[in-house]
Design an enzyme around this catalytic site. Structure first.
Site: not given
Length: 390
Positions: A136, A255, A380
């Protein structure tokens, strides 16, 4: 160690209830496959910078690819627990080259959920057999985690999309036979103008750049991809046009759970190996573990890894029930990646100079783990996701 995480059904926190007996039988099968087909060859693949395509075919024949895929399309119709076991065996052996989880648990679900029936029947059985390897393509040069800044475009021309742009840091990029490309079909709409379009390798105008050199994951091929007036049929669109961002958001929790599951097993296994080393290694006339500083470091590591094991298994159980939230997945990914990097650094330090040698597993694991704080959404970004719920 008083608990061996390598034993099926066990962890630092004791017996694991997230798996059943069928899962553990599958683990035995996966473990035998890794010990025969992957572990003896992985160091050479790290030097080569890529895993041979033949291993994918062997994995497909052994049922290690796409276990969640419906039997109708060549899968086993199993739950995510079977995928998690494969991920854990990758972590247990530190054989990070085969991009099986990316292929099976990230790429294939998009196609299974969103592709047309014609494309499913064309691609999915071959993906389950390892004949088609998936990737991907989201990240672009200079874009980082900001999908809104994506510059790759897909312009509709009759029955085709014409794709122009470039991608970078694409895992499975060299081997990929089919790439899900994230592109702007409505550039003025920002995130709401993103679509997911499948581009087969060999399509005119689609070229692969060099196999990128990384500080870790040396056996995993990672590439730049270039698209210059690449024409693909409209039928290669996944789902609806301009709905790509919502599809990505929907699939990203799985994921991120993949990364957390790998981190949990990696910490347990590397802790065990470091304890064994510290008991054997002599310094100043005594085993390294007899120094209080080292013993306390390892005690802290065991406590932290035990705590994360319980949380990771909780998140896995939630996902098996379809209840894992975006926030909890981000939390698991953040905690797992940060903790794994911190503990691996301590483990390497206890190994001393030997830990910095590539022949020692902890050094390779330390380098491989570093990307966990970056890919799948940086730490982050995970904090941003969590912060929005405060």
């Amino acid at each position: 160690m008083d608990t061996n995480p390598a034993l099926p059904g066990r962890s630092l926190a004791g017996p694991r209830t997230v798996y059943n007996s069928d899962h553990e039988m599958f683990r035995d099968q996966v473990r035998r496959f890794f010990e025969k087909h992957i572990v003896p060859h992985h160091r050479q693949w790290e030097r080569d910078g890529i895993v041979p395509r033949s291993v994918w075919l062997e994995a497909g024949a052994a049922g290690l690819l796409c276990p969640m895929l419906s039997e109708e399309y060549g899968g086993a119709g199993a739950d995510f627990g079977y995928s998690a076991i494969i991920i854990e065996e990758i972590a247990r052996t530190n054989c990070t080259g085969p991009g099986f989880p990316l292929h099976s648990d990230i790429v294939v679900p998009y196609i299974a959920d969103l592709a047309s029936e014609e494309r499913k029947r064309e691609w999915l059985p071959k993906m389950a057999r390892g004949e088609i390897i998936g990737a991907i393509a989201m990240t672009e040069p200079g874009m980082g985690s900001d999908l809104k800044a994506m510059r790759t475009t897909a312009r509709r021309e009759g029955d085709h999309y014409v794709i122009n742009g470039s991608k970078t840091f694409i895992s499975n990029g060299q081997l990929a036979d089919l790439v899900i490309v994230c592109a702007k079909t409505d550039p003025a709409a920002g995130r709401k103008g993103i679509s997911l379009i499948c581009v087969p390798a060999g399509t005119p105008g689609f070229t692969k750049g060099r196999n990128l050199e990384k500080i870790g994951l040396h056996a995993q091929d990672t590439s730049e991809l270039f698209f210059e007036d690449v024409r693909v049929p409209v039928g290669n669109l996944l789902g609806e046009e301009n709905k790509g961002f919502s599809y990505l958001i929907r699939n990203l929790p799985q994921e991120r759970l993949v990364i957390a599951v790998r981190a949990a097993m990696g910490m347990e296994v590397m802790l065990e190996k470091t304890v064994d080393y510290a008991k054997e290694r002599q310094a100043f006339g005594q085993p390294v573990i007899d120094f209080q500083h080292n013993r306390f470091k390892l005690a802290d590591a065991k406590a932290q890894a035990t705590m994360f094991r319980v949380f990771a298994d909780h998140c896995l159980a939630l996902h098996l029930r379809g209840e894992l939230t975006v926030e909890l997945a981000a939390t698991a990914k953040l905690l797992g990646a940060e903790m794994q990097n911190r503990l691996f650094d301590d483990f390497l330090q206890i190994h001393g100079g030997y830990g910095y040698m590539a022949e020692y597993e902890i050094g390779r694991a330390w380098a491989d783990a570093r990307v966990g704080r970056i890919y799948g959404g940086s730490s982050e970004i995970m904090r941003e996701i969590i912060g929005r719920t405060l």
